[in-house]
Design a protein around this motif. Structure first.
Motif, short mmCIF file in Angstrom:
data_model
loop_
_atom_site.label_atom_id
_atom_site.label_comp_id
_atom_site.label_asym_id
_atom_site.label_seq_id
_atom_site.Cartn_x
_atom_site.Cartn_y
_atom_site.Cartn_z
N LEU A 102 29.56 51.68 40.96
CA LEU A 102 30.51 51.74 42.08
C LEU A 102 31.03 50.34 42.40
CD1 LEU A 102 31.44 53.93 44.14
CD2 LEU A 102 29.39 53.38 45.49
N MET A 103 32.35 50.21 42.52
CA MET A 103 32.92 48.95 43.01
C MET A 103 32.56 48.80 44.48
SD MET A 103 35.03 47.21 40.87
CE MET A 103 36.32 46.46 41.88
N ARG A 104 32.32 47.59 44.91
CA ARG A 104 32.06 47.37 46.34
C ARG A 104 33.28 47.75 47.16
NH1 ARG A 104 28.54 42.62 48.05
NH2 ARG A 104 30.06 42.60 49.73
N GLU A 105 33.01 48.29 48.34
CA GLU A 105 34.12 48.72 49.21
C GLU A 105 35.07 47.56 49.52
OE1 GLU A 105 32.66 51.21 52.38
OE2 GLU A 105 34.26 50.52 53.69
N ASP A 106 34.49 46.37 49.74
CA ASP A 106 35.34 45.24 50.14
C ASP A 106 36.00 44.54 48.95
OD1 ASP A 106 33.20 43.95 49.03
OD2 ASP A 106 32.58 42.89 50.85
N ALA A 107 35.82 45.12 47.75
CA ALA A 107 36.43 44.50 46.55
C ALA A 107 37.59 45.35 46.03
CB ALA A 107 35.39 44.32 45.46
N LEU A 108 37.91 46.44 46.73
CA LEU A 108 38.93 47.35 46.18
C LEU A 108 40.34 46.74 46.32
CD1 LEU A 108 37.52 50.79 47.40
CD2 LEU A 108 37.20 49.63 45.20
N HIS A 109 41.11 46.84 45.26
CA HIS A 109 42.43 46.19 45.24
C HIS A 109 43.33 46.84 44.18
CE1 HIS A 109 40.05 44.31 42.03
NE2 HIS A 109 41.21 44.29 41.37
N ILE A 110 44.61 46.53 44.29
CA ILE A 110 45.59 46.89 43.25
C ILE A 110 46.08 45.58 42.64
CG2 ILE A 110 47.88 47.87 42.82
CD1 ILE A 110 47.42 49.69 45.26
N THR A 111 45.84 45.39 41.37
CA THR A 111 46.30 44.16 40.73
C THR A 111 47.82 44.24 40.49
OG1 THR A 111 44.18 43.76 39.66
CG2 THR A 111 46.09 42.73 38.63
N LEU A 112 48.51 43.19 40.94
CA LEU A 112 49.97 43.11 40.73
C LEU A 112 50.30 42.26 39.51
CD1 LEU A 112 51.02 42.34 44.43
CD2 LEU A 112 51.28 44.53 43.24
N ALA A 113 49.50 41.22 39.30
CA ALA A 113 49.75 40.31 38.18
C ALA A 113 48.43 39.67 37.80
CB ALA A 113 50.75 39.23 38.60
N PHE A 114 48.06 39.79 36.55
CA PHE A 114 46.78 39.24 36.09
C PHE A 114 47.04 37.94 35.34
CE2 PHE A 114 43.42 38.88 32.86
CZ PHE A 114 42.31 38.87 33.69
N LEU A 115 46.42 36.85 35.81
CA LEU A 115 46.65 35.54 35.19
C LEU A 115 45.56 35.17 34.20
CD1 LEU A 115 47.63 33.47 38.37
CD2 LEU A 115 49.14 34.69 36.80
N GLY A 116 44.36 35.66 34.40
CA GLY A 116 43.23 35.23 33.57
C GLY A 116 42.74 33.87 34.04
N GLU A 117 42.23 33.07 33.11
CA GLU A 117 41.71 31.75 33.52
C GLU A 117 42.88 30.84 33.86
OE1 GLU A 117 38.72 30.06 31.02
OE2 GLU A 117 37.81 32.02 30.65
N VAL A 118 42.72 30.08 34.94
CA VAL A 118 43.74 29.11 35.33
C VAL A 118 43.04 27.75 35.41
CG1 VAL A 118 45.35 28.39 37.16
CG2 VAL A 118 45.00 30.83 36.69
N PRO A 119 43.59 26.72 34.74
CA PRO A 119 42.94 25.41 34.81
C PRO A 119 42.82 24.96 36.27
CG PRO A 119 44.75 25.39 33.21
CD PRO A 119 44.82 26.70 33.93
N GLU A 120 41.65 24.42 36.61
CA GLU A 120 41.36 24.06 38.00
C GLU A 120 42.46 23.14 38.57
OE1 GLU A 120 37.25 23.33 38.27
OE2 GLU A 120 37.32 22.99 40.44
N ARG A 121 42.97 22.23 37.73
CA ARG A 121 43.96 21.26 38.21
C ARG A 121 45.28 21.95 38.59
NH1 ARG A 121 47.24 21.12 33.85
NH2 ARG A 121 46.17 21.79 31.96
N ARG A 122 45.49 23.20 38.16
CA ARG A 122 46.76 23.88 38.48
C ARG A 122 46.65 24.82 39.69
NH1 ARG A 122 50.47 26.33 34.17
NH2 ARG A 122 51.98 25.65 35.72
N LEU A 123 45.47 24.89 40.30
CA LEU A 123 45.30 25.87 41.38
C LEU A 123 46.05 25.49 42.65
CD1 LEU A 123 41.59 26.86 40.75
CD2 LEU A 123 43.61 28.33 40.50
#
Ligand code: 2AM
Length: 180
Positions: free
Chosen positions: A42-63
């Motif tokens: 079961l997914m946690r209740e507070d983790a439920l979401h609809i993904t609009l755009a998946f980026l994957g890993e993002v370099p820390e310097r670009r956050l």
């Protein structure tokens, strides 16, 4: 203003609509009934979401830059209606989705993805399949119950991260911006 983001090992980033508390509660309860009969995680209740755009890993310097560009996006509010359960055999996911995707919701995801491509955070836009993952690792879903419609108007979008943890993937929102 940008939030300082802690990046756990293996963290992947995505933009999403987080579910309002009552919508999450209803879907989590329905999913709990399926787990009781059929298993799965079961997914946690507070983790439920609809993904609009998946980026994957993002370099820390670009956050910081990612949050700056996201804050400039002018995106429209969209209605969300979840009125059916479905199961994907290939990844063993039980999800809540919609019988008729709303054009405004699809337009929101398409515009966000285009903006992220222009800003160099996505290589290309992907087809949008609006769904909320409710259960993972479900092998045999059996007959799925009807889903009484859950509806709301999405008024903000979030940047979120997921990362591997002892108990499967963990999810956390890291920044949020209003929709217009
Ligand atoms: P899922 O729930 O259908 O697995 C964080 O992992 C979020 O990003 C989840 O909503 C997940 O969808 C989605 N996600 C993971 N990998 C993805 C990919 N390669 N393309 C699109 N969405 C992905």
């Amino acid at each position: 203003m940008s939030t300082e983001i802690v990046v756990p090992p293996g963290a992947r980033f995505f933009f999403a609509l987080w579910l309002p508390v009552d919508a999450a509660k209803k879907l989590h309860t329905v999913a709990g009934g399926v787990v009781g009969r059929c298993g799965g995680r079961l997914m946690r209740e507070d983790a439920l979401h609809i993904t609009l755009a998946f980026l994957g890993e993002v370099p820390e310097r670009r956050l910081v830059e990612l949050q700056k560009v996201a804050a400039e996006f002018k995106l429209q509010k969209a209605p969300v209606r979840l009125d059916r359960l479905g199961f994907w055999n290939h990844n063993h996911i039980l999800w809540a989705g919609t019988k008729e995707p709303d054009p405004a919701l699809s337009a929101l995801a398409a515009e966000l993805q285009d903006l992220l491509v222009k800003a160099g955070f996505l290589t290309d836009a992907k087809p949008f399949l609006p769904h909320v993952t409710l259960l993972r690792k479900l092998l045999h879903p059996g007959a799925l119950p009807e889903l009484p419609a859950v509806e709301w108007s999405a008024a903000e979008f979030v940047l979120a991260k997921s990362w591997p943890s002892d108990r499967g993937s963990a999810y956390e929102t890291v920044a949020r911006w209003p929709l217009n």
